[in-house]
Design a protein around this motif. Structure first.
Motif, PDB file in Angstrom:
ATOM      1  N   ASN A 189       9.860  44.951  39.779  1.00  0.00           N
ATOM      2  CA  ASN A 189      10.947  44.652  40.989  1.00  0.00           C
ATOM      3  C   ASN A 189      10.434  43.953  41.746  1.00  0.00           C
ATOM      4  O   ASN A 189       9.407  43.498  41.486  1.00  0.00           O
ATOM      5  CB  ASN A 189      10.872  46.635  41.672  1.00  0.00           C
ATOM      6  N   LEU A 190      11.035  43.568  42.897  1.00  0.00           N
ATOM      7  CA  LEU A 190      11.199  42.168  43.801  1.00  0.00           C
ATOM      8  C   LEU A 190       9.353  42.833  44.684  1.00  0.00           C
ATOM      9  O   LEU A 190       8.640  41.931  44.300  1.00  0.00           O
ATOM     10  CB  LEU A 190      11.149  42.439  44.878  1.00  0.00           C
ATOM     11  N   ILE A 202       8.585  38.618  49.406  1.00  0.00           N
ATOM     12  CA  ILE A 202       8.573  37.672  48.836  1.00  0.00           C
ATOM     13  C   ILE A 202      10.521  37.769  49.407  1.00  0.00           C
ATOM     14  O   ILE A 202      10.882  38.589  48.739  1.00  0.00           O
ATOM     15  CB  ILE A 202       9.204  36.853  47.348  1.00  0.00           C
ATOM     16  N   SER A 203      11.273  36.355  49.486  1.00  0.00           N
ATOM     17  CA  SER A 203      12.483  36.889  50.201  1.00  0.00           C
ATOM     18  C   SER A 203      13.630  36.255  49.143  1.00  0.00           C
ATOM     19  O   SER A 203      12.836  36.297  47.888  1.00  0.00           O
ATOM     20  CB  SER A 203      13.213  35.240  51.708  1.00  0.00           C
ATOM     21  N   ALA A 204      14.712  36.415  49.128  1.00  0.00           N
ATOM     22  CA  ALA A 204      15.126  36.724  48.006  1.00  0.00           C
ATOM     23  C   ALA A 204      15.825  35.154  47.799  1.00  0.00           C
ATOM     24  O   ALA A 204      16.127  35.106  46.492  1.00  0.00           O
ATOM     25  CB  ALA A 204      16.917  37.345  48.806  1.00  0.00           C
ATOM     26  N   LEU A 205      15.511  34.515  48.681  1.00  0.00           N
ATOM     27  CA  LEU A 205      15.999  32.945  48.529  1.00  0.00           C
ATOM     28  C   LEU A 205      13.838  32.457  47.989  1.00  0.00           C
ATOM     29  O   LEU A 205      14.587  31.258  46.759  1.00  0.00           O
ATOM     30  CB  LEU A 205      15.527  32.200  49.880  1.00  0.00           C
ATOM     31  N   ALA A 211       9.900  33.529  39.907  1.00  0.00           N
ATOM     32  CA  ALA A 211       9.681  34.201  39.183  1.00  0.00           C
ATOM     33  C   ALA A 211       9.395  33.563  37.526  1.00  0.00           C
ATOM     34  O   ALA A 211       8.660  33.015  36.637  1.00  0.00           O
ATOM     35  CB  ALA A 211      11.426  34.695  38.356  1.00  0.00           C
ATOM     36  N   MET A 212      10.257  31.827  37.909  1.00  0.00           N
ATOM     37  CA  MET A 212       9.966  30.726  37.035  1.00  0.00           C
ATOM     38  C   MET A 212       7.881  30.280  36.972  1.00  0.00           C
ATOM     39  O   MET A 212       7.824  30.101  35.749  1.00  0.00           O
ATOM     40  CB  MET A 212       9.871  29.765  37.391  1.00  0.00           C
ATOM     41  N   LEU A 227      16.938  44.901  39.945  1.00  0.00           N
ATOM     42  CA  LEU A 227      17.116  44.208  41.493  1.00  0.00           C
ATOM     43  C   LEU A 227      18.373  46.340  42.090  1.00  0.00           C
ATOM     44  O   LEU A 227      18.358  45.512  43.276  1.00  0.00           O
ATOM     45  CB  LEU A 227      17.836  43.592  41.772  1.00  0.00           C
ATOM     46  N   GLY A 228      17.845  47.181  41.396  1.00  0.00           N
ATOM     47  CA  GLY A 228      18.526  48.216  41.765  1.00  0.00           C
ATOM     48  C   GLY A 228      19.851  48.643  41.328  1.00  0.00           C
ATOM     49  O   GLY A 228      19.998  47.699  40.215  1.00  0.00           O
TER      50      GLY A 228
END
Length: 313
Positions: A189-190, A202-205, A211-212, A227-228
């Motif tokens: 998950n995040l 981490i933020s969504a931005l 991830a990369m 991401l639920g």
């Protein structure tokens, strides 16, 4: 030979019941309990069965609770291989309050596990004859006391040696240590994605860039970030894509992650492209949220959501 093997080191006998209201210092009259086999890999095997596939569930089994787990899985038609442990397998409790619909989930710690027990899983996998090596091994769930945090890393080393694809769905230090050569797919998950990148959060931005970074550092060939209700993000050498499911009536999120993994491995086995693999995984995970209590995905719901995702890609 089974093409999919799931490994569960911390299985649980899940007991659920209902009561009018949860109150302190009162004798609560509960309904007849329902028993289900639980634990990450076991639930993945159960969801694979519901989706029409086959797997072999490997797990540590101790005491009457371990015996009950085996009986329940046999009743569901799931093939198992077990390591007998000195201590009893754990039991979890879920209580639903009928007046409010609230769920109270009591997760018990796993039993102390000894080296000669957890090592049997590694040794059996390492020494499987070539004709019995699976195509996929799914290691899912928490590690009980006594199992080292590098257990999944050791699995990855065997995957590299025996040439099977390893899928890992765990958390904490076990996830961080596992990342590397030999891992085909991670499903964080995040919060767990942040840990993989050595960050607290981490933020969504940032999520795509991080991830990369995980992919480019060789920590996994494929990353599926849960991401639920917003579905999942797929990261691979080909880049980033998102699978956002439709809004569905939410009954319980229990088992959604395990159902997602089941959908993913089923599609991988069929040789589907990665985007379709993750769409089917998201469909199975979303389908699990439509079922009550700890029930996993249903095939008909999964197929319907997958069809919607294909039409709206």
């Amino acid at each position: 030979m089974h093409k999919i093997i799931t490994i569960t080191l911390n299985p649980a006998l899940d007991k659920s019941t209902k009561v009018d209201q949860v109150l302190p210092e009162k004798k609560l009259r509960c309904e007849e309990p329902v028993f289900e086999p639980g634990g990450g890999g076991i639930n993945v095997s159960r969801a694979i069965k519901k989706l029409g596939g086959e797997s072999c569930a490997w797990f540590l089994s101790g005491g009457p609770t371990g015996d009950m787990l085996s009986k329940l899985l046999e009743a569901e038609g799931i093939t198992t291989w077990t390591v007998r442990t000195k201590n009893w397998s754990r039991e979890n409790l879920m209580v639903m309050e009928t007046t409010t619909g609230n769920q109270y989930r009591f997760g018990m710690p796993g039993p102390e596990t000894y080296e000669d027990e957890w090592m049997q899983c590694l040794q059996k996998l390492k020494h499987l004859p070539q004709g019995e090596v699976p195509q996929f091994v799914v290691a899912s769930g928490s590690l009980p006391p006594g199992v080292p945090n590098d257990f999944c890393l050791r699995l990855a080393e065997i995957a590299h040696e025996k040439d099977f694809r390893l899928i890992i769905d765990t958390s904490g230090e076990a996830l961080v240590k596992a990342a590397g050569e030999g891992v085909y797919l991670l499903k964080p998950n995040l919060g767990e994605l942040a840990a993989l990148a050595g960050k607290d959060q981490i933020s969504a931005l940032e999520q795509e860039e991080i991830a990369m970074q995980v992919i480019n550092e060789g920590k996994s060939k494929v990353l599926v970030v849960s991401l639920g209700p917003r579905g999942a993000m797929l990261a691979s050498k080909e880049g980033i894509s998102y699978m956002v499911p439709p809004t569905v009536p939410l009954k319980s999120a229990v088992g959604a992650g395990d159902s997602m993994v089941a959908g993913i491995v089923m599609s991988l086995l069929k040789g589907c492209p990665l985007d379709e693999v993750v769409r089917y995984g998201v469909a199975a995970g979303t389908a699990a949220t439509m079922t009550p209590g700890s029930e996993l995905c249903r095939k008909e719901d999964t197929e319907e959501i997958y069809k919607w995702l294909q039409e709206h890609k």
